[in-house]
Design an enzyme around this catalytic site. Structure first.
Site, mmCIF file in Angstrom:
data_model
loop_
_atom_site.group_PDB
_atom_site.id
_atom_site.type_symbol
_atom_site.label_atom_id
_atom_site.label_comp_id
_atom_site.label_asym_id
_atom_site.label_seq_id
_atom_site.Cartn_x
_atom_site.Cartn_y
_atom_site.Cartn_z
ATOM 1 N N GLY A 1 2.019 -69.306 1.395
ATOM 2 C CA GLY A 1 3.456 -69.043 1.420
ATOM 3 C C GLY A 1 3.866 -67.894 2.320
ATOM 4 N N ASP B 1 12.762 -67.161 6.995
ATOM 5 C CA ASP B 1 11.376 -67.085 7.482
ATOM 6 C C ASP B 1 11.326 -67.162 9.013
ATOM 7 O OD1 ASP B 1 12.372 -69.643 7.177
ATOM 8 O OD2 ASP B 1 10.679 -70.413 6.033
#
Ligand code: MEV
Length: 323
Positions: A108, A155
């Protein structure tokens, strides 16, 4: 230029996950573990991908058919990034892309977004296009959205800009925060988070109980804004408390898990200022904030509870051309 080597950092969500998908702010930090991409121009009109970390060897596709047909999971983000770049900036010839990562795609840290950003930055380099960060963000975010269906783009922003960012969905606000090294402890659950499944469950909850979920998101937005101020002041004890509140709301939202909870409880009992899950939930990593003299005890407690401690440092540099 015929060849370019580019790297971008992985990320950790510090506060504000899920709420950020619904227009609230979050805080993310770029970490010192990076994805490396090398792109070489070729005479052929094909894309070739080598990405051994995700089981891709000698994958080849004609530039014209990019984005269509069966695409192996490990090639998806690179293929879409190349396709989007060529669609926007028509180029002659093909490319060979090699990807390697300092971290597993299972934990992750955002390997997909980081490799998407790297590919676009490296293509701009070899084709001599001077792209602004905003332009790279737009193409990378579009590629990621087409693959995942939803996502705030936090992200992508972390991989691109680096540092520690106060971020609002879609890149509406990307504000670098001047923070000293964040005293983070990271524990990996050993379980891969099902991000799109969790996003779907949360969307369903929003439909069924809009008032409750909106109340949770507004409360998260408020604590993210408080945390922003406290982080700049270096008041990590208070930021830890705000992480605890954030975790309470995430639990209420239904995205925590037993494993996450046991690592969080272990960290807190060993003296962390605060702890929470990081990212979509259901697995991946938990994070804690800790004073130096408590770090060892907290790391041991996380390991005794079945977690794996990962050493990182925060606020790392964003995408860069290495060669
Ligand atoms: C997943 O790592 C974080 C979420 O907020 C999704 C996103 O912001 O794209 C759940």
């Amino acid at each position: 230029m015929n060849i370019s080597t580019v790297s971008a950092p992985g990320k950790l969500m510090l506060l504000g996950e899920h709420a950020v998908v619904y227009g609230r702010p979050c805080i993310v930090t770029a970490i010192d573990q990076r994805i490396h991409v090398e792109i070489e121009r070729t005479e052929n009109t094909t894309l070739v991908i080598e990405a051994p970390d995700v089981d891709i060897a000698g994958y080849e596709k004609s530039i014209e058919t990019l984005g269509s047909g069966n695409i192996p999971k490990g090639a998806m983000f690179v293929e879409y990034a190349v396709q989007k770049f060529y669609a926007k900036y028509p180029c002659v010839g093909g490319v060979r892309v090699s990807v390697s990562s300092a971290f597993s795609s299972q934990i992750g840290f955002g390997s997909s977004s980081a490799s998407t950003v790297c590919v676009i930055r490296a293509l701009a380099e070899i084709y001599g296009k001077k792209l602004l960060a905003k332009q790279i963000f737009a193409i990378a975010h579009q590629a990621v959205l087409e693959i995942q269906g939803s996502g705030s783009g936090f992200d992508v922003a972390a991989a691109l800009y680096g540092g520690t960012l106060y971020f609002v969905a879609g890149g509406k606000t990307v504000e670098p925060l001047k923070v000293s090294n964040i005293p983070l402890v990271v524990g990996y659950t050993g379980v891969k988070a099902d991000t799109s499944g969790l996003l779907g469950e949360v969307a369903k909850k929003m439909k069924e109980q809009p008032e409750k979920v909106t109340r949770i998101y507004d409360a998260i937005a408020k604590l993210v804004n408080d945390a922003k101020t406290k982080m700049i002041e270096g008041d990590w004890e208070r930021v830890g408390k705000l992480m605890d509140f954030n975790q309470d709301y995430l639990r209420d939202l239904g995205v925590s898990s037993q494993k996450l909870e046991s690592l969080i409880v272990a960290a807190k009992q060993a003296g962390a200022w605060g702890a929470k899950l990081s990212g979509a939930g259901g697995g991946d990593c938990m994070i804690a904030l800790a004073a130096d003299d408590k770090r060892k005890a907290i790391e041991s407690a996380i390991e005794s509870a079945g977690g794996q401690v990962i050493h990182i440092s925060s606020s790392s540099q964003g995408v860069r051309v290495d060669a």
